[in-house]
Structures are given as C-alpha cells and as structure tokens.
Design an enzyme around this catalytic site. Structure first.
Site, mmCIF file in Angstrom:
data_model
loop_
_atom_site.group_PDB
_atom_site.id
_atom_site.type_symbol
_atom_site.label_atom_id
_atom_site.label_comp_id
_atom_site.label_asym_id
_atom_site.label_seq_id
_atom_site.Cartn_x
_atom_site.Cartn_y
_atom_site.Cartn_z
ATOM 1 N N GLU A 61 47.857 61.228 10.496
ATOM 2 C CA GLU A 61 47.490 60.233 11.103
ATOM 3 C C GLU A 61 47.509 59.177 9.839
ATOM 4 O O GLU A 61 46.734 57.960 10.001
ATOM 5 C CB GLU A 61 45.970 60.187 11.791
ATOM 6 C CG GLU A 61 46.187 60.969 12.946
ATOM 7 C CD GLU A 61 45.029 61.016 13.806
ATOM 8 O OE1 GLU A 61 43.797 60.212 13.200
ATOM 9 O OE2 GLU A 61 44.920 61.455 14.973
ATOM 10 N N LYS A 103 42.405 58.997 26.630
ATOM 11 C CA LYS A 103 43.964 59.052 25.934
ATOM 12 C C LYS A 103 44.743 59.399 27.279
ATOM 13 O O LYS A 103 44.718 60.353 27.960
ATOM 14 C CB LYS A 103 44.165 60.564 25.010
ATOM 15 C CG LYS A 103 43.392 60.459 23.573
ATOM 16 C CD LYS A 103 43.421 61.876 23.281
ATOM 17 C CE LYS A 103 42.812 61.959 21.838
ATOM 18 N NZ LYS A 103 42.651 63.315 21.244
#
Ligand code: PEP
Ligand code: MG
Length: 386
Positions: A191, A311
């Site tokens: 990330e 999500k």
C-alpha cells in the site's frame, strides 16, 4: 434512462501486478469502464471475488450480455434488477465493476456526477485515513511489526490540506526510520507504506511526536491461530485476555484514536468489551463485518463496534452496500470507506464515499492508484465550493 446494449470484460493488472477484472458496457449514452481492486488480508466471510475464477466470470458476462438490454436503468435502486439477473453467477469483483460502470453511465445520462446518483444532497466530506507504516501481510520484509497498518488521521479544514499533511509527515517519517531502524531501506509495501523492522510499540513511538490522531489496523485474524495471537516481533503468544489488556494499554499509552480489527474475526465478544471500555475511541470492524448486512446486524446487537469499514467488493452488491450504510447510520456507527491493498486506477470509490456520506476514506497516502481517488475527492470538494 440508460439502456445497456452490451457488456464485456477483460483482465487487467492491479498495483500488486495481480490480475483483476475490468468491465466495459456499451449504452445509449456511450461506453463506460470500471475495474475492481483485490484484497490480500481478506476476511473469511467476504463474498468470493469470482464465481469460479476470473476467466469464468468474463465468459459468464458475455453470455448474459443480451439480458441487460431489457432493463431501463434510471435510479440507483434500479441496480437491484441487474443484481437479480447475474445473482449467483458471478463473484463480488465482477458485480462491483459492472455496477460501477452502470453508475458512470447513469451519471452521464443525467449530466450529473456519480456521487449525485447515490445522494444528490451529499455535502459532508470524509476525513482521510492514510497508511504511513506497514507490517503484517502487506509487508514483504522478514522482521516487521505484527500489526498491518499504522494510520495517520489528520483533521484539517479540507481534503487537500489533510492530504498534504499526511504526505509531509510520511516524508519526515522516512528520516526518522533511517535514524531509528538500522535495517530500514526506504522500501514501500503493497500500500506504499514504509516497511520497517521496528515492532508496533517502536513504530508508535516514532509517530507520536507528530501530534496527529493515530490509528492501527491490527488485522488480528492474520496472526490468530488455535486461540492464540502469535506475535513474531518479539516472539510471544497472547491469549484473548492478554490481547485485550495489550490493546487496551496501547490505546491508553499512545492515545490511539482508531483501532481496526483488534481481535479475531469471529470474536464479537472481545470487540464488544473493548467498545464498552473505550466508547470515545473508534473501534472498527473490517474482517469482523465484511460489508455484510447480517454480520453488521450481529455486531450492532452485541455492541461490538462503533465504526465500520466498507469495502464495496467485500460484498460486490451495491444495494447491499447501501443497506450496510443505512444500518450503520441508524445505529450511530461511523462509516469508513476503504481501498484494498491491490488497487487499480479506478476512482469511483471517492464518489461512493461522498455519495454515501461516509465519515472517513481510508485510501493510503501515495501511489498513483490511491492518489487518483483522493484527487477525485479534492475535485468534488472544489466543484462544490464554486
Ligand atoms: C485491510 O485490511 O484494511 C486491507 C486493506 O486489506 P486487504 O485489501 O488486503 O484485504
Ligand atoms: Mg483491515
């Protein structure tokens, strides 16, 4: 009204160079594309990304292509009819990409922005949650923190200022890690957060001096086995009582603002105890709740959380994402829309976050796939200020 003339899909690469799906639709108002991200530290109860596999879903969409043309799509809730057509035949990544492409077509047809299709009255901007230092499953180095993410949660006046501040601190943290971590090589993880050999307490010591609200994604299920949390840095086992005390100490000693997945994904009870003890902190469910209305209902009943990760491709189905958001709002649970660790250049997450009036957007700090989403949010903010 949008009329879908045909649907196709292909595989593309995400930021981790893993394959994911991109869906294209041809409509009466043009052609639209959207793609889905990939998770790595996935919850056990997430919907499957594909029915069998990616290629299978691509073939299935081709077969269903003609069925969509019978539907006239005018409002967000019309997506339900698309879901009914493909339900059970494709996975969550495919459904999310398909519905996202349809939302883009609806926006174009109505000469609106995508977020307006979700809620034209949306005005409140989410705070950013950015991953500064990483460990756990998202980091490839050998010695690393057992926790997955060390998060900065600025609270400036605008998204742009929040983004700038996170970037500035992340750069300074690079210098700190050079000083305090002799193994530090300025390498970024999945990330784009810094990889370090420090453990979680040492990392928090580094971050504390920036006087910015801090958060952790502990992703505890990723190191829970046979009723123990198996720490490697340093090597020790904690049972659930010890984990509870350890997390409580960290919250108190480092004045943590946000704690995601501090316990195993089945442990609604310990979540509940922590939420009771720290009612003024955000106790966040991700693997616990997996954007699933039924899991959220259980968490509400047991008072397990006061904040929730959304999500969209954990469930795939945007009408269920809506149900989850409505339920959360009804019970005063804060909503954090989130990227996945394997991201694409898709920016619809920003529109969904704003349209659903989420309280936070967790979307990293760097890397083009994450920046496009934050930049899109900044663009919405600028447009509304005009
Ligand atoms: C997370 O756990 O918050 C996360 C982003 O993980 P992933 O996308 O790898 O499932
Ligand atoms: Mg998480």
């Amino acid at each position: 009204m949008v009329v879908i003339r045909s649907v196709s899909a292909k595989s593309i690469f995400d930021s981790r160079k893993e394959k994911t799906i991109e869906v294209s639709i041809k409509t009466n108002v043009g052609e639209f594309k959207a793609s889905a991200p990939n998770g790595k530290s996935k919850g056990k109860h997430e919907a499957k990304s594909y029915k069998k596999n990616l290629l299978g879903d691509i073939e299935t969409l081709k077969k269903f292509s003609d069925y969509f043309s019978m539907e006239n799509i005018d409002f967000f809730d019309d997506l339900k009819r698309i879901e009914d057509i493909v339900s059970g035949n494709v996975g969550a990544n495919t459904l999310f990409a398909l519905e996202s492409a349809i939302l883009k077509a609806m926006a174009k047809e109505k000469k609106k922005e995508v977020w307006e299709i979700v809620d034209s009255k949306a005005r409140k901007f989410p705070r950013l949650v950015g991953n500064c230092i990483g460990g756990g499953k998202h980091s490839g180095n050998e010695k690393k923190p057992d926790f997955q993410e060390f998060l900065l949660i600025p609270n400036e006046k605008s998204t742009k200022e929040n983004f700038e501040l996170m970037k500035k601190i992340k750069e300074k943290v690079e210098q700190d890690l050079k000083e305090f971590d002799e193994k530090f090589k300025s390498i970024k993880n999945d990330e784009y957060a810094w990889e370090t050999s420090l453990n979680e307490k040492e990392v928090l010591d580094v971050l504390l001096k920036y006087e910015i609200p801090l958060g952790l994604d502990i992703a505890a299920s990723s190191f829970y086995s046979r009723k123990k949390y198996l720490y490697k840095n340093p090597m020790l086992k904690r049972d659930s009582g010890e984990q509870f005390r350890y997390i409580s100490n960290l919250i108190e000693n480092f004045d943590l603002f946000y704690i995601e997945d501090p316990f195993d994904e089945e442990d609604f009870e310990d979540f509940s105890k922590l939420t009771k003890k720290f009612a003024n902190k955000l106790i966040v469910g991700d693997d616990l709740t997996v954007t699933n209305p039924e899991r959220l209902e259980k968490a509400i009943k047991m008072k397990s959380i006061n904040a929730l990760i959304v999500k969209p491709n954990q469930i795939g189905n945007l009408t269920e994402v809506k149900t989850v958001c409505e339920l959360a709002k009804k019970y005063g649970i804060k909503i954090i829309f989130s990227h996945r660790s394997g991201e694409t250049n898709e920016d619809i997450l920003a529109d969904l976050t704003f349209g659903f009036q989420a309280d936070f957007l967790k979307c990293g700090i760097a890397g083009k796939e994450r920046e496009v989403k934050i930049k899109r949010l900044i663009e919405i903010e600028k447009d509304l200020a005009r």
